[in-house]
Design an enzyme around this catalytic site. Structure first.
Site, mmCIF file in Angstrom:
data_model
loop_
_atom_site.group_PDB
_atom_site.id
_atom_site.type_symbol
_atom_site.label_atom_id
_atom_site.label_comp_id
_atom_site.label_asym_id
_atom_site.label_seq_id
_atom_site.Cartn_x
_atom_site.Cartn_y
_atom_site.Cartn_z
ATOM 1 N N LYS A 102 0.818 -1.215 0.000
ATOM 2 C CA LYS A 102 0.000 0.000 0.000
ATOM 3 C C LYS A 102 0.851 1.263 0.000
ATOM 4 C CE LYS A 102 -3.754 -2.449 0.075
ATOM 5 N NZ LYS A 102 -4.686 -2.404 1.190
ATOM 6 N N ASP A 103 2.149 1.148 0.270
ATOM 7 C CA ASP A 103 3.022 2.318 0.140
ATOM 8 C C ASP A 103 2.995 2.838 -1.290
ATOM 9 O OD1 ASP A 103 3.614 1.809 2.764
ATOM 10 O OD2 ASP A 103 5.741 1.363 2.452
#
Length: 253
Positions: A114-115
């Protein structure tokens, strides 16, 4: 040395397989230059230093000797997102006759795929003139997206508000708050729908930027531009029969 079992975690084939599979994001590999955009031309070049010849303790696959360093000073944490390594799972842990690689998305700075999403949402909003330093971003999340957004908000100078349903982990709330985000816990009865509705309500009321992680094109486009090419580039001239991933957000597919 050899693995030693304990009463808390007996080392068996099953437990060792599960521990590795729980980390597996993609059965694939990555590229060394498909994502990072250096601040200056020529940055992130791979060193040609070969180091010791010893295959086990000498150099990495990128031909950097241990202790040599990363090779460049980075301007900010977002430059470490992407180009995650892929590691061959030990033959002792694989089904017989299988060769499996795990794409280690936990090598992103806050340990999640999700970064990538958070970076893309923020950069896209900046390019489109939807946010500027000092503005507030808001999103509903069960955890990892919120952690990544809190990181990016702290790095870029935005305020961050996260709505999160009560059943989701307390540890993730603590991490988001540590990164400077305000976490609003919504009632358990509302589940995921409740936290999404709360985020939309607050965004409309205060004029905050709602990230829309599930709807935004910035999500899938970033994987098309980075995750996909990373896999294809690292499997160049190699056979890749199957690609497997856990289901979190199917935009990756």
């Amino acid at each position: 040395i050899k693995p030693v079992a304990s009463s808390h975690f007996p080392v068996t084939k099953d437990t060792m397989k599960l521990s590795f599979l729980s980390l597996l994001a993609v059965v694939a590999t990555t590229s060394s230059d498909a994502f990072l955009t250096p601040a200056t031309p020529g940055a992130f070049k791979v060193s040609t230093t070969t180091g010791p010849v010893n295959k086990r303790f000498g150099t990495t696959k990128l031909q950097k000797a241990r202790g040599e360093g990363y090779g460049e000073l980075l301007d900010d944490i977002s430059q470490t997102i992407g180009n995650t390594p892929v590691v061959k799972i030990n033959d002792r842990l694989c089904p017989e006759g299988r060769t499996i690689y795990a794409k280690c998305e936990f090598f992103n700075p806050l340990a999640s795929v999700k970064d990538r999403l958070a970076l893309s949402i923020i950069e896209t909003a900046e390019k489109e003139g939807k946010i500027k330093p000092g503005d507030t971003i808001i999103e509903a999340t069960s955890g990892n997206t919120g952690i990544a957004l809190a990181m990016m908000a702290a790095q870029r100078g935005y305020k961050c508000v996260i709505t999160m349903a009560e059943p989701f982990s307390v540890e993730r709330r603590k991490l988001m708050r540590m990164l400077g985000a305000k976490v609003i816990v919504t009632p358990k009865a509302g589940k995921g729908t409740g936290m999404v509705e709360k985020a939309a309500e607050l965004a409309e009321k205060h004029g905050w930027f709602l990230c829309h992680q599930f709807e935004t094109d910035a999500n899938w486009k970033f994987h098309e531009a980075t995750t996909g090419p990373e896999i294809l580039n690292d499997f160049k001239d190699k056979d890749l029969d199957y690609w497997v991933r856990f289901m979190t957000q199917d935009v990756i597919f």
